[in-house]
Design an enzyme around this catalytic site. Sequence first.
Site, PDB file in Angstrom:
ATOM      1  N   CYS A  71     -60.400  -4.904  19.839  1.00 24.70           N
ATOM      2  CA  CYS A  71     -60.664  -3.530  19.391  1.00 24.70           C
ATOM      3  C   CYS A  71     -59.565  -2.580  19.850  1.00 24.70           C
ATOM      4  O   CYS A  71     -59.314  -1.556  19.220  1.00 24.70           O
ATOM      5  CB  CYS A  71     -62.003  -3.032  19.941  1.00 24.70           C
ATOM      6  N   HIS A  85     -68.598  10.825  14.447  1.00 25.80           N
ATOM      7  CA  HIS A  85     -67.637  10.982  15.532  1.00 25.80           C
ATOM      8  C   HIS A  85     -66.311  10.298  15.224  1.00 25.80           C
ATOM      9  O   HIS A  85     -65.258  10.740  15.689  1.00 25.80           O
ATOM     10  CB  HIS A  85     -68.218  10.480  16.868  1.00 25.80           C
ATOM     11  N   ARG A  86     -66.332   9.249  14.412  1.00 28.19           N
ATOM     12  CA  ARG A  86     -65.096   8.556  14.078  1.00 28.19           C
ATOM     13  C   ARG A  86     -64.443   9.131  12.826  1.00 28.19           C
ATOM     14  O   ARG A  86     -63.239   9.010  12.633  1.00 28.19           O
ATOM     15  CB  ARG A  86     -65.356   7.064  13.917  1.00 28.19           C
ATOM     16  N   ASN A 145     -68.527   0.263  26.346  1.00 28.77           N
ATOM     17  CA  ASN A 145     -68.680   1.203  25.238  1.00 28.77           C
ATOM     18  C   ASN A 145     -68.598   0.502  23.885  1.00 28.77           C
ATOM     19  O   ASN A 145     -68.577   1.143  22.844  1.00 28.77           O
ATOM     20  CB  ASN A 145     -67.615   2.304  25.322  1.00 28.77           C
ATOM     21  N   LEU A 151     -73.057   6.455  20.605  1.00 27.47           N
ATOM     22  CA  LEU A 151     -72.997   7.069  19.275  1.00 27.47           C
ATOM     23  C   LEU A 151     -73.009   6.068  18.131  1.00 27.47           C
ATOM     24  O   LEU A 151     -73.175   6.455  16.976  1.00 27.47           O
ATOM     25  CB  LEU A 151     -71.718   7.914  19.166  1.00 27.47           C
ATOM     26  N   VAL A 153     -74.233  -2.961  19.750  1.00 30.71           N
ATOM     27  CA  VAL A 153     -75.235  -3.187  20.786  1.00 30.71           C
ATOM     28  C   VAL A 153     -74.753  -2.712  22.151  1.00 30.71           C
ATOM     29  O   VAL A 153     -75.490  -2.059  22.898  1.00 30.71           O
ATOM     30  CB  VAL A 153     -75.623  -4.682  20.826  1.00 30.71           C
ATOM     31  N   GLU A 180     -63.018   0.700   7.693  1.00 34.17           N
ATOM     32  CA  GLU A 180     -62.973   0.643   9.152  1.00 34.17           C
ATOM     33  C   GLU A 180     -61.684   0.018   9.679  1.00 34.17           C
ATOM     34  O   GLU A 180     -61.594  -0.382  10.831  1.00 34.17           O
ATOM     35  CB  GLU A 180     -64.184  -0.140   9.668  1.00 34.17           C
ATOM     36  N   HIS A 192     -68.397  -5.130  13.043  1.00 34.65           N
ATOM     37  CA  HIS A 192     -67.114  -5.376  12.376  1.00 34.65           C
ATOM     38  C   HIS A 192     -66.857  -6.872  12.345  1.00 34.65           C
ATOM     39  O   HIS A 192     -67.346  -7.617  13.201  1.00 34.65           O
ATOM     40  CB  HIS A 192     -65.954  -4.706  13.128  1.00 34.65           C
ATOM     41  N   ARG A 220     -70.327  -1.197   7.272  1.00 34.92           N
ATOM     42  CA  ARG A 220     -69.395  -0.067   7.317  1.00 34.92           C
ATOM     43  C   ARG A 220     -68.216  -0.207   6.362  1.00 34.92           C
ATOM     44  O   ARG A 220     -67.568   0.787   6.034  1.00 34.92           O
ATOM     45  CB  ARG A 220     -68.879   0.106   8.744  1.00 34.92           C
TER      46      ARG A 220
END
EC number: 3.5.3.23
Length: 446
Positions: free
Chosen positions: A370, A137-138, A364, A21, A26, A174, A250, A214
């Site tokens: 993260c 989605h986030r 993912n 998504l 990458v 973010e 990010h 972002r």
Amino acid sequence: MKAYEANFDGLVGPTHNYAGLSLGNVASLNNARNHSSPKQAAKQGLQKMKALHDLGMVQGVLAPQERPDISALRRLGFTGSDAEVMQSAASKAPEIYRAVCSASSMWTANAATVSPSADAADGRVHFTPANLTNKYHRSLEPSTTGRILQAMFANNQYFAHHQHLPDNDHFGDEGAANHTRLCSDYAKNGVELFVYGRYAFDSSKPAPQRFPARQTLEASQAIARLHGLTESNTVFLQQNPAVIDQGVFHNDVIAVGNRNVLFFHEHAFLNKQQGLQEIQRKFGDASPLHFIEVADKQVSVADAISTYLFNTQLINLPNDDMVIIAPTECQEHAGVYRYLTELCQQNTPIKEVKYFDVKQSMQNGGGPACLRLRVVLNEQERAAVNPAVLMSEQLFVTLNNWVDKHYRDRLTEADLADPQLLIESRTALDELTQIMQLGSVYSFQR
């Protein structure tokens, strides 16, 4: 008063899947539509949390979100029973359906931006959930994230909670993935580094051309104001647009900091020298500040992305040694492994690298950094945290048993439309809120 940097890792949710998504990520795109193992992913995360707890770190757990998000589908016009809403959306709008099933809240570096009490004007720890507007989605996450954080850090004498920024790309935020704090000691006033990808209100400024930036400067500035920070303890530095276009979605994919160390790739920042000079000036000379810059000839941007060299955790152990928590992908890449081995032999605060298998997350698009939200707490603040969310021998056993009871070993895209999956997920999350004493944080409970 002594202060600690606590790490709160996201617990992987029951619908952990690879939907591809995230444009600009990458690893996420490369593994799209592969089958996943929610059970294995959750257990890998718990093993990492327990290992850091065993090293003497303050380690907490952040609960996952409710997925699939039936409320989001109803807002988009899908009607009927929950099962009918699921199956209608899955068949008629599969792209939307995959989005509302995302388990991306596991990456809690995007959950919020946190400023410690030593930096804030009112002497409290400040939390602002990220609005995550760049990806649908986030963007479903911030309200629930805010409720979960308030249940974890409930005492308003010590903790201040802000609403997420306006749901608009001009204030795209973010979270901690673009925020680093440098300090001589966790308990003392530090320098908060906000890294942004673009200017929202000035299109003449440099910006990436292939992938989206972002985080906006304006969002970062708003959070600094909300948290009561001052010009003397904030630095705003632009991420290099060229590396965003290479898949560095990010800042924490290309740089990581802790205490008196900023570890970064030579291509990480635009106007790098000016930014580093400002950081040094505001940090002061009370203790040495180490800029560890990795040259492209040592590790290329592509290799940094594929191994997540910079999406590692930099932590100080109780004996004050600084260590890197790295994914096994760094160990398996000859060039990156050689670089890290040599780094530990140099005259820097970094003394050791510890490798962890977080492959379900890596596939993912998220590495060890993260998976965690950093929260600096002094002793009084630590005592005020909801104790049921802090890792312990008992909580580790309890959560592993909970995963064994509720999670599937294998999940495919077709499984996401199974109404039984929603029942399983809600049953699991309802039990989790009792284990972690969170109250009614999910929509289905309210």
